[in-house]
Design a protein around this motif. Structure first.
Motif, PDB file in Angstrom:
ATOM      1  N   SER A 127      52.540   2.497  48.948  1.00  0.00           N
ATOM      2  CA  SER A 127      51.513   1.836  48.110  1.00  0.00           C
ATOM      3  C   SER A 127      52.895   1.235  46.891  1.00  0.00           C
ATOM      4  O   SER A 127      53.870   1.302  46.632  1.00  0.00           O
ATOM      5  CB  SER A 127      50.553   1.848  47.740  1.00  0.00           C
ATOM      6  N   LYS A 128      52.134  -0.397  46.784  1.00  0.00           N
ATOM      7  CA  LYS A 128      53.069  -1.311  45.968  1.00  0.00           C
ATOM      8  C   LYS A 128      52.699  -0.077  44.516  1.00  0.00           C
ATOM      9  O   LYS A 128      51.764   0.021  43.865  1.00  0.00           O
ATOM     10  CB  LYS A 128      52.116  -2.316  45.657  1.00  0.00           C
ATOM     11  N   GLN A 187      58.686  -6.232  44.786  1.00  0.00           N
ATOM     12  CA  GLN A 187      57.872  -7.434  45.415  1.00  0.00           C
ATOM     13  C   GLN A 187      58.776  -6.382  46.821  1.00  0.00           C
ATOM     14  O   GLN A 187      59.648  -5.434  47.230  1.00  0.00           O
ATOM     15  CB  GLN A 187      59.382  -8.342  45.041  1.00  0.00           C
ATOM     16  N   PRO A 188      57.931  -6.890  48.158  1.00  0.00           N
ATOM     17  CA  PRO A 188      58.580  -6.002  49.831  1.00  0.00           C
ATOM     18  C   PRO A 188      60.096  -6.663  50.070  1.00  0.00           C
ATOM     19  O   PRO A 188      59.926  -7.602  49.995  1.00  0.00           O
ATOM     20  CB  PRO A 188      57.197  -6.876  50.415  1.00  0.00           C
ATOM     21  N   ARG A 212      64.963  -0.628  43.745  1.00  0.00           N
ATOM     22  CA  ARG A 212      64.810  -0.734  44.809  1.00  0.00           C
ATOM     23  C   ARG A 212      64.179   1.103  45.329  1.00  0.00           C
ATOM     24  O   ARG A 212      64.722   1.693  45.069  1.00  0.00           O
ATOM     25  CB  ARG A 212      65.477  -0.811  46.120  1.00  0.00           C
ATOM     26  N   GLN A 249      63.080  -5.769  52.958  1.00  0.00           N
ATOM     27  CA  GLN A 249      63.522  -4.924  54.259  1.00  0.00           C
ATOM     28  C   GLN A 249      63.922  -3.901  54.363  1.00  0.00           C
ATOM     29  O   GLN A 249      64.901  -3.612  52.863  1.00  0.00           O
ATOM     30  CB  GLN A 249      64.718  -5.994  55.093  1.00  0.00           C
ATOM     31  N   GLY A 308      57.314  -1.650  55.191  1.00  0.00           N
ATOM     32  CA  GLY A 308      56.040  -1.604  55.060  1.00  0.00           C
ATOM     33  C   GLY A 308      56.083  -0.847  53.351  1.00  0.00           C
ATOM     34  O   GLY A 308      54.952  -0.720  52.815  1.00  0.00           O
ATOM     35  N   SER A 309      57.196  -0.263  53.380  1.00  0.00           N
ATOM     36  CA  SER A 309      57.352   0.687  52.307  1.00  0.00           C
ATOM     37  C   SER A 309      58.418   0.699  51.223  1.00  0.00           C
ATOM     38  O   SER A 309      58.526   1.684  50.039  1.00  0.00           O
ATOM     39  CB  SER A 309      57.267   1.995  52.707  1.00  0.00           C
ATOM     40  N   VAL A 310      59.206  -0.346  51.394  1.00  0.00           N
ATOM     41  CA  VAL A 310      60.395  -0.570  50.291  1.00  0.00           C
ATOM     42  C   VAL A 310      60.237  -1.380  49.404  1.00  0.00           C
ATOM     43  O   VAL A 310      59.558  -2.836  49.670  1.00  0.00           O
ATOM     44  CB  VAL A 310      61.440  -1.310  51.330  1.00  0.00           C
ATOM     45  N   TRP A 311      60.648  -1.193  48.214  1.00  0.00           N
ATOM     46  CA  TRP A 311      59.784  -2.328  46.440  1.00  0.00           C
ATOM     47  C   TRP A 311      61.350  -2.728  46.241  1.00  0.00           C
ATOM     48  O   TRP A 311      61.400  -1.928  46.256  1.00  0.00           O
ATOM     49  CB  TRP A 311      58.851  -1.867  46.201  1.00  0.00           C
TER      50      TRP A 311
END
Length: 290
Positions: free
Chosen positions: A266-267, A273-274, A261, A276, A224-227
């Motif tokens: 937070s976003k 985009q989230p 990346r 993996q 939940g922390s990689v964008w």
């Protein structure tokens, strides 16, 4: 199996290892941490070069005591980060010398010599001088000296540092094979070596150690922390200067336009985009919690 309980190492007022508790079983365990984390200190204790300041160690039920030290050493193999290989000797002369120092007799050495050279893929260079070997071959010779007496525990310290990509892959494959029949502890700061080689992970930072039964447990720290996002130069510079954002990959798609990346709680922007997470990203999040 190796069992470590509340293992501590102090140098004067400095504590290099803080109450480490873990087990090592057959297979490959990665010891992952930044330079100065205490990895080499731990390996030297396990290799019997250093004595722990406190705690308890057992290898296959044998406790680390002065009376048991020779018995323990017969079951431990160690490849340090920097190893002296006697450059004027041939490969077989060097291994013969190491095996003799380990108390092996001539018939055992002769039988084991061909086996270990085949295992590390150095059969063709047995008569070559050590000084003539490539960096990768020297690392494989280092493994050969560590396993010639068929130890139950193999300790390997930063083995792929300085190797070219082809030799790094060859070395990883060798370590995987060796892990089928013994416990291997692979110490490194290179996350890729752990992600493609190891079953379990010990994370280490500032002398503290945390054990994980599977690599995916470390990856999950970054869930939940990689964008991923596309951005122009100005926005990229803004993100790069933000201490709460870590850029883990950057690709220039065209002049002034990047795909990046990032790791962020937070976003970081509306169009992000989230993604993996990877082991490296999970490890980064863990490090920054410490």
């Amino acid at each position: 199996m190796l069992v470590a309980e509340q293992l501590t190492k102090r140098y004067g007022s400095k504590t290099a290892l803080q109450e480490a508790t873990f087990t090592l079983e057959k297979g490959i365990t990665g010891l992952l941490g930044p330079n100065g984390a205490g990895k080499t200190t731990l390996l030297r204790i396990l290799a019997t070069y250093h004595k722990a300041s406190g705690g308890r160690l057992l290898l296959n039920g044998v406790e680390w005591t002065s009376a048991n030290m020779e018995k323990l050493r017969a079951d431990i193999g160690y490849l340090p980060q920097h190893i002296g290989l006697f450059p004027s000797l041939t490969v077989t002369e060097y291994l013969d010398y190491i095996a003799s120092m380990r108390g092996m007799n001539s018939s055992s050495i002769n039988k084991r010599m061909n086996e270990v050279l085949r295992e590390v893929n150095l059969e063709e260079v047995g008569r070559e001088k050590v000084r003539s070997l490539s960096g990768g071959m020297k690392q494989r010779l280092g493994i050969a000296q560590a396993i010639i007496h068929e130890p139950a525990l193999l300790l390997v310290d930063e083995p792929t540092a300085g190797l070219d990509p082809e030799e790094r892959i060859r070395f990883r494959n060798l370590i995987k094979r060796l892990g089928h029949s013994r416990a291997v502890l692979l110490s490194t700061h290179i996350t890729e070596d752990v992600s493609v080689t190891c079953d379990r992970v010990l994370l280490m930072n500032k002398g503290w150690l945390q054990s994980h039964d599977h690599v995916r447990e470390v990856v999950a720290y970054a869930a939940g922390s990689v964008w991923g996002l596309q951005t122009e130069q100005g926005k990229y510079e803004q993100l790069r200067s933000d201490p709460s954002v870590f850029i883990t990959d950057l690709k220039e798609q065209q002049e002034g336009l990047y795909h990046i990346r990032v790791v962020a709680a937070s976003k970081p922007s509306e169009d992000a985009q989230p993604l993996q997470p990877t082991l490296e990203e999970g490890y980064m999040v863990w490090l920054n919690r410490k």
